[in-house]
Design a protein around this motif. Structure first.
Motif, PDB file in Angstrom:
ATOM      1  N   TYR A  60       0.921  -1.064   0.072  1.00 43.65           N
ATOM      2  CA  TYR A  60      -0.098   0.266  -0.001  1.00 43.65           C
ATOM      3  C   TYR A  60       0.711   1.304   0.040  1.00 43.65           C
ATOM      4  O   TYR A  60       0.576   2.239  -0.598  1.00 43.65           O
ATOM      5  CB  TYR A  60      -0.792   0.240   1.082  1.00 43.65           C
ATOM      6  CG  TYR A  60      -2.362  -0.662   1.103  1.00 43.65           C
ATOM      7  CD1 TYR A  60      -2.739  -0.784  -0.162  1.00 43.65           C
ATOM      8  CD2 TYR A  60      -3.142  -1.078   2.176  1.00 43.65           C
ATOM      9  CE1 TYR A  60      -4.069  -1.453  -0.340  1.00 43.65           C
ATOM     10  CE2 TYR A  60      -4.317  -1.743   1.971  1.00 43.65           C
ATOM     11  CZ  TYR A  60      -4.780  -1.698   0.568  1.00 43.65           C
ATOM     12  OH  TYR A  60      -6.065  -2.576   0.580  1.00 43.65           O
ATOM     13  N   MET A 108       2.260   2.018  -3.302  1.00 48.81           N
ATOM     14  CA  MET A 108       1.153   2.435  -4.504  1.00 48.81           C
ATOM     15  C   MET A 108       0.923   4.077  -4.075  1.00 48.81           C
ATOM     16  O   MET A 108       0.688   4.822  -5.021  1.00 48.81           O
ATOM     17  CB  MET A 108      -0.059   1.443  -4.141  1.00 48.81           C
ATOM     18  CG  MET A 108      -1.116   2.091  -4.949  1.00 48.81           C
ATOM     19  SD  MET A 108      -2.786   0.938  -4.664  1.00 48.81           S
ATOM     20  CE  MET A 108      -3.242   1.554  -3.027  1.00 48.81           C
ATOM     21  N   ILE A 113       1.234   7.242  -6.231  1.00 55.19           N
ATOM     22  CA  ILE A 113       0.073   8.165  -6.795  1.00 55.19           C
ATOM     23  C   ILE A 113       0.351   9.495  -6.359  1.00 55.19           C
ATOM     24  O   ILE A 113       0.107  10.377  -7.029  1.00 55.19           O
ATOM     25  CB  ILE A 113      -1.345   7.586  -5.975  1.00 55.19           C
ATOM     26  CG1 ILE A 113      -1.641   6.079  -6.781  1.00 55.19           C
ATOM     27  CG2 ILE A 113      -2.398   8.577  -6.011  1.00 55.19           C
ATOM     28  CD1 ILE A 113      -2.850   5.638  -5.844  1.00 55.19           C
ATOM     29  N   ASN A 146      -5.208   9.400  -4.007  1.00 51.83           N
ATOM     30  CA  ASN A 146      -6.573   8.672  -4.291  1.00 51.83           C
ATOM     31  C   ASN A 146      -6.792   7.383  -4.111  1.00 51.83           C
ATOM     32  O   ASN A 146      -5.618   6.928  -4.167  1.00 51.83           O
ATOM     33  CB  ASN A 146      -7.329   9.054  -5.634  1.00 51.83           C
ATOM     34  CG  ASN A 146      -7.454  10.548  -5.675  1.00 51.83           C
ATOM     35  OD1 ASN A 146      -8.499  11.215  -5.295  1.00 51.83           O
ATOM     36  ND2 ASN A 146      -6.726  11.095  -6.691  1.00 51.83           N
ATOM     37  N   PRO A 202      -7.583   3.678  -5.635  1.00 49.65           N
ATOM     38  CA  PRO A 202      -8.272   3.155  -6.746  1.00 49.65           C
ATOM     39  C   PRO A 202      -9.491   2.132  -6.550  1.00 49.65           C
ATOM     40  O   PRO A 202      -9.734   1.691  -5.350  1.00 49.65           O
ATOM     41  CB  PRO A 202      -7.295   2.033  -7.208  1.00 49.65           C
ATOM     42  CG  PRO A 202      -5.817   2.548  -6.519  1.00 49.65           C
ATOM     43  CD  PRO A 202      -6.385   3.257  -5.343  1.00 49.65           C
ATOM     44  N   PHE A 203     -10.574   2.592  -7.489  1.00 54.48           N
ATOM     45  CA  PHE A 203     -11.939   2.287  -7.164  1.00 54.48           C
ATOM     46  C   PHE A 203     -11.794   0.670  -6.934  1.00 54.48           C
ATOM     47  O   PHE A 203     -12.678   0.007  -6.098  1.00 54.48           O
ATOM     48  CB  PHE A 203     -12.855   2.341  -8.558  1.00 54.48           C
ATOM     49  CG  PHE A 203     -14.106   1.722  -8.003  1.00 54.48           C
ATOM     50  CD1 PHE A 203     -15.020   2.347  -7.184  1.00 54.48           C
ATOM     51  CD2 PHE A 203     -14.503   0.642  -8.647  1.00 54.48           C
ATOM     52  CE1 PHE A 203     -16.280   1.945  -6.969  1.00 54.48           C
ATOM     53  CE2 PHE A 203     -15.822   0.197  -8.598  1.00 54.48           C
ATOM     54  CZ  PHE A 203     -16.738   0.760  -7.484  1.00 54.48           C
ATOM     55  N   GLU A 204     -11.124  -0.213  -7.642  1.00 53.35           N
ATOM     56  CA  GLU A 204     -11.172  -1.717  -7.259  1.00 53.35           C
ATOM     57  C   GLU A 204     -10.713  -2.240  -5.881  1.00 53.35           C
ATOM     58  O   GLU A 204     -11.362  -3.111  -5.326  1.00 53.35           O
ATOM     59  CB  GLU A 204     -10.458  -2.488  -8.416  1.00 53.35           C
ATOM     60  CG  GLU A 204      -8.906  -2.328  -8.396  1.00 53.35           C
ATOM     61  CD  GLU A 204      -8.412  -1.201  -9.173  1.00 53.35           C
ATOM     62  OE1 GLU A 204      -9.187  -0.245  -9.605  1.00 53.35           O
ATOM     63  OE2 GLU A 204      -7.068  -1.242  -9.825  1.00 53.35           O
ATOM     64  N   TRP A 231     -11.233  -0.062  -3.285  1.00 46.20           N
ATOM     65  CA  TRP A 231     -12.396   0.654  -2.606  1.00 46.20           C
ATOM     66  C   TRP A 231     -13.353  -0.498  -2.546  1.00 46.20           C
ATOM     67  O   TRP A 231     -14.007  -0.794  -1.483  1.00 46.20           O
ATOM     68  CB  TRP A 231     -12.770   1.818  -3.245  1.00 46.20           C
ATOM     69  CG  TRP A 231     -14.285   2.287  -2.689  1.00 46.20           C
ATOM     70  CD1 TRP A 231     -15.462   2.338  -3.395  1.00 46.20           C
ATOM     71  CD2 TRP A 231     -14.480   3.040  -1.506  1.00 46.20           C
ATOM     72  NE1 TRP A 231     -16.472   2.882  -2.548  1.00 46.20           N
ATOM     73  CE2 TRP A 231     -15.498   3.501  -1.474  1.00 46.20           C
ATOM     74  CE3 TRP A 231     -13.756   3.460  -0.521  1.00 46.20           C
ATOM     75  CZ2 TRP A 231     -16.297   4.123  -0.441  1.00 46.20           C
ATOM     76  CZ3 TRP A 231     -14.309   4.363   0.520  1.00 46.20           C
ATOM     77  CH2 TRP A 231     -15.700   4.676   0.612  1.00 46.20           C
ATOM     78  N   TYR A 263     -17.957   6.311  -3.345  1.00 42.00           N
ATOM     79  CA  TYR A 263     -16.555   6.766  -4.090  1.00 42.00           C
ATOM     80  C   TYR A 263     -16.808   7.923  -4.655  1.00 42.00           C
ATOM     81  O   TYR A 263     -15.874   8.653  -4.535  1.00 42.00           O
ATOM     82  CB  TYR A 263     -16.416   5.490  -5.143  1.00 42.00           C
ATOM     83  CG  TYR A 263     -15.084   5.873  -5.636  1.00 42.00           C
ATOM     84  CD1 TYR A 263     -13.818   5.389  -4.871  1.00 42.00           C
ATOM     85  CD2 TYR A 263     -14.763   6.040  -6.854  1.00 42.00           C
ATOM     86  CE1 TYR A 263     -12.664   5.522  -5.133  1.00 42.00           C
ATOM     87  CE2 TYR A 263     -13.403   6.108  -7.288  1.00 42.00           C
ATOM     88  CZ  TYR A 263     -12.282   5.782  -6.645  1.00 42.00           C
ATOM     89  OH  TYR A 263     -11.193   5.693  -7.023  1.00 42.00           O
TER      90      TYR A 263
END
Lengths: 242, 242, 242
Positions: free
Chosen positions: A118, A121, A125, A134, A136-138, A140, A157
């Motif tokens: 994490y 990542m 970002i 932010n 990432p949606f997947e 979330w 989201y």
């Protein structure tokens, strides 16, 4: 007896996103305030706001309203904030309530408590986005709000705001261990919360840093503020009462 | 089919404090007996009563009533007692039910299974109080009965009696491992029980010492006998049935 | 929106034993297919059927029916099967759902993920029984279907069929780690499942091998297909939806 609660939201949120929980608590007769932490307010500078400013903003909120006997609750990143607040103005507080929240040692950052993949990542970002991050949606959808349907996951989201990354990397300064503070302490553990992996979990890994604490658990993900505000409100009240 | 249960209370309790659970079980048609263990009865000598006497008292209870096919359940410290009883009179028993209870190895004391800071605290209390121990209220409230409101927590606390400390420090004698006993074994784990910290938990750390056993879990604290007797009774019946 | 599910049963079962769960899912509008894996069908050779044939049979089932966008779920041993299927025909799949199921690494067998005392027991049973294994009833009753009453436990046990042991000892071949597959992944963890001991648990030990995955939990044992099909169906749908 009515109690006074201050609820401190997590990363990417503002106070508005926890109003649904606050409303249930108010219906039970309590005073519940949901300030937005510095760095997450519209217009705040995401590139420069750090953890000290975030903590300052909640200290100022409580002092300006001259609150006392506060049950101070923090969700996720909000645990960093309430820990710093408690170290500064414990005399105004009655009990700390951590809701799947970080419990730091002196000199630790939030990033010191999360899995390395994490951190890598978020580093990438933040590097690409002016030091704001932010989610990432997947991630979330499957690891943060795993108990909701897709419509709820998407709607929630859409409400998130970019988070100032310095608040994840700044080391907190605490004058004493949180366990030594003469305050009640509670930990609410939402049982299917895998925002932190269960091999490196919120509870008991972080909760037990509080020393003597009250455990309250409920079924749900990291984002029960969206997926099940009523059940989460009940858990917070069981955690916050005397 | 009606079964016969003997329920053995934990430290600081007597049989009277588990009557609320027993009553629910009786309504389901079973015979349920709640003896008070030697050392916790009015007039017992808290300074000298040890684990062997505690075990003897329950062996005598079962033999005097000439019970057979007993489902013998023990809560917390009661696990020490039923382990010793099972080693002596297994032929009278059908199944052992541990309810967030200690599962000793031969030669172990209860204190060998609890965190060092609890042992240090109890040593100090016993040293100051004629070898009997009490539990400080703040620990009771947040770590033992975390699922109850303050009124229930206080009312329950008022019923506790000083506990003979030798029963915590005496080593148990077992002729064989409990896993080797030809009896059914079950473990009831109340999921929010942090009387033992979850980093050093009841289950699976102690439960798996039983070898093949049946797991039954329910939401609740260490003191569901007070906070939710109906739900606990259901769990005990699911653990105790064939 | 209606989804297509293929549910792959565990060891000793056939597709018929998961029909009760499938029926609940169909009532919610979905297409649910429950093939029986090669090795567990009437007339299959228990002595010789291995893991590759088991996987082949489900690949063939999906291809013959020309299914696409499949939500492929596997229970227990079925995790070995769906892992192999996903490695072969990922393009036909939408999401993998493991239900207290094995998640292998390349080159691992099912036996590599279970406690040594189970392996020793199965070795002995297979050696005495033409390389097919049965599960002793006392283990079934207390460690597999601990949440059911005796009548349910016995009726379910009567439906089991001898299992081809080579499927437990064969090493799986995977061309890449499951975490690298571009599919959604979910793990359903039935919380009182002690078919694997909680000191060596399904989740998070095996679930986290999936990389990013969605956790769904529900109360129940390893055999909720018999003990609580309705609740399990709900969990599978929460795991399998987008």
């Amino acid at each position: 007896m009515p109690d006074t609660y201050v609820l401190v939201h997590g990363a990417w949120h503002t106070g508005a996103e926890i109003e649904a929980v606050a409303e249930v608590m108010r219906e039970a007769g309590h005073t519940v305030l949901c300030p937005t932490v510095a760095g997450n307010r519209p217009g705040d500078d995401r590139a420069t706001t750090g953890l000290a400013q975030a903590i300052d903003s909640i200290v100022a909120f409580i002092e300006e309203k001259n609150l006392s006997n506060v049950r101070l609750a923090g969700h996720s990143y909000g645990g960093m904030v309430i820990s710093g607040v408690a170290d500064r103005i414990a005399a105004r507080l009655k009990r700390l309530v951590y809701i799947n929240a970080f419990v730091p040692l002196d000199g630790e950052s939030l990033n010191d408590m999360v899995p390395p993949h994490y951190v890598a990542m978020f580093d990438a970002i933040a590097g690409a986005g002016n030091n704001a991050v932010n989610l990432p949606f997947e991630i979330w959808r499957d690891a943060f709000i795993n108990d909701a349907d897709m419509v709820t996951a998407q709607a929630a989201y859409a409400k998130l705001n970019p988070h100032p990354y310095a608040t994840f990397t700044d080391k907190i300064k605490l004058s004493q261990p949180l366990a030594a503070l003469a305050l009640g302490k509670s930990y609410v553990n939402c049982q299917q919360d895998i925002a932190l992996p269960h091999s490196m979990p919120w509870h008991p890994r972080l909760s037990e840093r509080l020393g003597l604490f009250r455990l309250v658990e409920c079924p749900g993900s990291h984002e029960m503020f969206f997926s099940n505000p009523k059940r989460l409100a009940q858990a917070i009240l069981e955690a916050g009462r005397d």
